[in-house]
Scaffold this motif. Structure first.
Motif, short mmCIF file in Angstrom:
data_model
loop_
_atom_site.label_atom_id
_atom_site.label_comp_id
_atom_site.label_asym_id
_atom_site.label_seq_id
_atom_site.Cartn_x
_atom_site.Cartn_y
_atom_site.Cartn_z
N LEU A 193 0.64 -1.09 -0.55
CA LEU A 193 0.41 -0.27 -0.11
C LEU A 193 0.39 1.28 -0.08
O LEU A 193 0.49 1.71 -1.05
N PHE A 194 1.91 1.34 1.20
CA PHE A 194 2.98 1.93 1.24
C PHE A 194 3.52 2.61 -0.35
O PHE A 194 3.48 3.54 -1.15
N VAL A 195 3.79 1.88 -1.14
CA VAL A 195 4.60 1.92 -2.61
C VAL A 195 3.40 2.27 -3.63
O VAL A 195 3.60 3.38 -4.37
N GLN A 196 1.65 1.71 -3.34
CA GLN A 196 1.10 2.07 -4.50
C GLN A 196 0.63 3.40 -4.20
O GLN A 196 0.85 4.95 -5.18
N ILE A 197 0.58 3.81 -2.55
CA ILE A 197 0.36 5.47 -2.80
C ILE A 197 1.23 6.76 -2.76
O ILE A 197 1.41 7.54 -3.96
N ALA A 203 3.55 6.35 -5.29
CA ALA A 203 4.55 5.70 -6.53
C ALA A 203 3.98 7.21 -7.42
O ALA A 203 3.36 7.67 -7.25
N LYS A 204 5.30 7.04 -8.03
CA LYS A 204 4.93 8.46 -9.37
C LYS A 204 4.00 7.99 -9.63
O LYS A 204 2.86 8.67 -10.41
N GLY A 205 4.05 7.22 -10.78
CA GLY A 205 2.96 6.51 -11.76
C GLY A 205 1.26 6.58 -10.80
O GLY A 205 1.19 6.91 -10.49
N MET A 206 0.39 5.86 -12.40
CA MET A 206 -0.79 5.65 -11.51
C MET A 206 -1.25 4.16 -10.88
O MET A 206 -0.54 3.67 -11.05
N ILE A 207 -1.44 4.85 -10.01
CA ILE A 207 -2.60 3.54 -8.62
C ILE A 207 -3.02 2.75 -9.08
O ILE A 207 -4.28 2.76 -9.88
N SER A 208 -2.29 1.45 -9.27
CA SER A 208 -2.97 -0.02 -9.80
C SER A 208 -4.88 0.19 -8.56
O SER A 208 -4.45 -0.73 -7.36
N PRO A 209 -5.02 0.02 -8.89
CA PRO A 209 -6.97 -0.70 -8.30
C PRO A 209 -6.54 -1.83 -7.91
O PRO A 209 -7.23 -1.89 -6.89
N ASN A 210 -6.54 -2.57 -8.71
CA ASN A 210 -6.53 -4.28 -8.33
C ASN A 210 -5.84 -4.39 -6.88
O ASN A 210 -6.00 -5.54 -6.38
#
Length: 457
Positions: A333-337, A339-346
């Protein structure tokens, strides 16, 4: 019997010399046909012969027990009588042995597949830290379920003995006091449904995340991975339900003993309070009731310890696996939040599903252990407040308290640490510490990648 005699022997068939009103059940006295723990059946007649049915004490967790029996984690026991279960028949024993053999064969197949290119379609990552975390989590899942199957097979006789002791104790309570203990175990079915829904949802998310056509081997890996997680979680719910059963019986004797405390004895003599129960018991009945209470307390401690012995290895492995799963999903979750790119809903849904399941299981286990341990230790504290004018009553109290001082009641994970209401806080403290370490490793990897880009250009 002399009050100075510590070895307590109570008759099993002899009834009370005085009528004892149904007054001490902390949950009230209920109509037998609606009672969830013990019930009175009409005497058999020629038209309605006696029929042995599964005892009501396990009726509310029948669904979860059926799942464990079908998966080989619980013995398919035989109902000998209303208050006794027997070992499984040869056919049922062979079925459980066969299921466990299939489980171990699939486990070996999964381990082999994980170390071959077959699993590359399902388990991949972009960073070395992510890859290590994912593999450790998978191996912990396999280890936990394999250990659960092995321990359950080894403790078949011990589990049957625990069930019989609970049934015999209920029989004594019913015969001695005419009391029916009632408690709702609907939480076990709710958790079972929640586990099934969570695992199904997680597998669907995983299937949609895979690029390309999924191979049959990958489907086998995913299905067995879901089964491993689901059955391990189901066993934790079952262990929590057993502890809740023991907690109710500890609470019963504590409520009975509480009627003899100084505060209750000093209240105005009333026949019944607003709940319909007696407020205080006559001190003349204390010697007779205390013998039963001590005996019941010792039996409950033996059952409590037996459950701990049957589950401690499983608990150590499960707590380690849950700790790592919560940590890796918080990290993802930390990596997704960040991240510079688009967050993966999956990935976000995947992480939240895992966190909800494991945090709820950890909370259930911690609460069940904490409540039962607290109630087991409360007996000595209540007894210390018993209103005892006569010396013979005080001698009875002193002997029990002397024994209780040397008797530490704890539910432990194989002796490494106690499991109670503070366990969840300790786990999250450890998760926070390990999460900081993982984030530092990620930042180190990112800095190496950033340094290598100018060098290549």
């Amino acid at each position: 019997m002399s009050p100075n005699t510590w070895v307590i022997e109570m008759p099993t068939e002899k009834s009370r010399s005085r009528p004892y009103p149904q007054r001490i059940s902390p949950y009230g006295v209920h109509h037998p046909s609606r009672d969830a723990f013990t019930r009175t059946r009409d005497p058999p007649t020629a038209a309605t012969p006696t029929k042995i049915v599964d005892h009501p004490v396990f009726e509310d967790i029948r669904t979860i027990m059926s799942v464990l029996k079908a998966s080989g984690l619980m013995p398919i026991y035989e109902q000998v009588s209303d208050y006794e279960v027997g070992p499984p028949t040869k056919t049922n024993e062979f079925y459980s042995f066969f299921v466990r053999g299939v489980v171990h064969a699939l486990t070996l197949f999964n381990i082999y597949s994980l170390f071959t290119p077959i699993s590359a379609q399902l388990f991949y990552s972009y960073r070395e830290t992510d890859n290590v975390n994912q593999w450790i989590e998978l191996l912990l899942c396999i280890l936990t379920y394999t250990l659960t199957v092995f321990v359950c097979a080894r403790n078949t006789k011990s589990m049957l003995r625990i069930m019989n002791e609970i049934l015999q104790l209920d029989e004594e309570v019913r015969r001695q006091f005419g009391a029916n203990l009632n408690e709702n175990f609907g939480f076990s079915v709710k958790f079972l449904v929640g586990i099934a829904v969570s695992q199904t949802y997680i597998i669907i998310l995983k299937i949609y995340a895979v690029k390309g056509e999924i191979t049959p081997t990958s489907y086998v890996l995913l299905a067995f991975y879901a089964i491993q997680n689901g059955l391990t979680a189901t066993y934790i719910v079952f262990a929590s339900a057993l502890l809740k059963i023991v907690y109710i019986r500890f609470h019963f004797i504590n409520q009975l003993l509480n009627g003899y405390t100084y505060g209750q004895q000093q209240k105005p003599k009333q026949k019944r309070n607003h709940n319909g129960h007696f407020r205080a018991a006559l001190m003349d009945n204390f010697p007779e009731d205390s013998l039963f209470i001590y005996r019941m307390h010792n039996k409950l401690l033996r059952i409590y310890k037996g459950i701990n012995d049957c589950c401690n290895l499983i608990l150590v492995s499960f707590l380690g696996y849950s700790f790592y799963t919560v940590t890796t999903n918080c990290y993802n979750l930390f990596v997704q939040i960040t991240a510079k790119g688009m967050i993966s809903p999956n990935i976000l849904q995947w992480c939240f599903a895992w966190l909800c399941m494991h945090v709820s299981l950890l909370a259930l286990l911690s609460r069940s252990c904490g409540l039962t341990t607290r109630e087991a230790n409360a007996t000595a504290q209540i007894l210390a407040r018993v209103y005892a004018k006569a010396k013979e009553y005080q001698n009875i109290i002193d002997k029990f308290l002397t024994k209780s001082i040397k008797q530490e009641v704890q539910f432990t994970a194989y002796g490494f640490f106690a499991i109670d209401n503070s366990t969840l806080f300790k786990i999250f403290s450890a998760v926070t510490t390990y999460l900081v370490i993982l984030i530092q490793f990620k930042q180190l990897e990112d800095s190496k990648v950033d340094d290598s880009i100018p060098a290549q250009t």
